[in-house]
Design an enzyme around this catalytic site. Sequence first.
Site, PDB file in Angstrom:
ATOM      1  CG  HIS A   1       6.429  11.314 -18.397  1.00 54.27           C
ATOM      2  ND1 HIS A   1       5.238  11.368 -19.078  1.00 54.27           N
ATOM      3  CD2 HIS A   1       6.757  10.003 -18.358  1.00 54.27           C
ATOM      4  CE1 HIS A   1       4.866  10.158 -19.423  1.00 54.27           C
ATOM      5  NE2 HIS A   1       5.783   9.302 -19.001  1.00 54.27           N
TER       6      HIS A   1
ATOM      7  CG  ASP B   1       3.622  14.323 -19.766  1.00 56.14           C
ATOM      8  OD1 ASP B   1       4.820  14.639 -19.859  1.00 56.14           O
ATOM      9  OD2 ASP B   1       3.249  13.168 -19.503  1.00 56.14           O
TER      10      ASP B   1
ATOM     11  CB  SER C   1       5.318   7.221 -21.804  1.00 57.71           C
ATOM     12  OG  SER C   1       4.553   6.984 -20.664  1.00 57.71           O
TER      13      SER C   1
END
Length: 389
Positions: free
Chosen positions: A124, A154, A228
């Site tokens: 993402h 992901d 992230s």
Amino acid sequence: MLNALRFIGWPLLVGILVALLLIQRYPQLVGGAAESYTLERAPQAIATTPGPNSYAAAVSGAAPAVANLYTTKVVEKPQQQPLTKDPVFQRFFSDSLPRQRRMESSLGSAVIMSPEGYLLTNNHVTANSEQIVVALRDGRETLARVIGSDPETDLAVLKIDLAELPVIKVGHSDSIRVGDVALAIGNPFGVGQTVTMGIISATGRNQLGLNTYEDFIQTDAAINRGNSGGALVDANGSLIGINTAIISESGGSQGIGFAIPVKLALEVMTSIIQHGQVIRGWLGVEVQSLTQELAESFGQEGRPGIVVAGVYRDGPAERAGLQPGDLILSIDGEQASDGRSSMNQVARTRPGDKIDIDILRNGKPLTFTAEVGMRPPVAATTPKPPKPE
């Protein structure tokens, strides 16, 4: 005589009440059994081993291998004019509306996994990006290219071409324990590389609705936007997870963060590098857990199993003979306790291999043999929040 009784009556009554209270509180005084209880006492510590007063050594070993990511993508939006807001106008001319193109940038992190320049990050973070800039801790910057991505976990694999790259030490995510110290390294809010500390709050978290395949490490180490794709390391600086998501009402860290275990991340990375994609086994069924109501209807109270809710046309399960409504009891000898575990078991099977499926249909036990197919690719779309990015 009456006066004498009045004189001694009250003291006598008070004495009786006190005696009753004492007997109730201390029954052993009159030969009764006293209430007993047992306490488990910790042994008296003779010598203690203090924990480290600094994790600087762990950070100095791991932090150079955590890079900052700066991604840009082109976003097209219809130009907002008074006429374009008219529903009738939008209905007939929506396809020909003038569109405004603008660049949108976002932040993230990545972990340098090998001296050849392979990096792990989140899908993402890089999905649909026009440009990905990797900034190393030593001040070097370079452009990265996407080798492949796996939206279902992901994860994404990047490649950069720089010499003398710092590489992180890979740990063992399957041996971590709840309560172990964990350090999160990343680039929150773009302020620069930051280290936060917490503990492992839980392992094996799933059914969060974040990814198709979930096996998260939960930690209370602060994870925010920009973290992230960064590293979750143990007290020795070894990589145990890739920071991925948070649960938060405010958008900031509230002590509930999730990381993808490094064991799973390495499996995905290896498959992407070798094949360009993640190859997973596929049966072509939709399943649901065996609820109490369904168990009663099958006459299987107290027995585990999963129910076939749907079968993909011309898929491996249909060709093997499975039908909607079948109750799967085991797959290749492993008990079918819940749908997610069973489908993960199938996903780990090599396409082309054959597996036995024990089912119950109309109260009759049956066994089918299915040839596992390859799971169709999923469109590389950005996963649903919550993501710290």
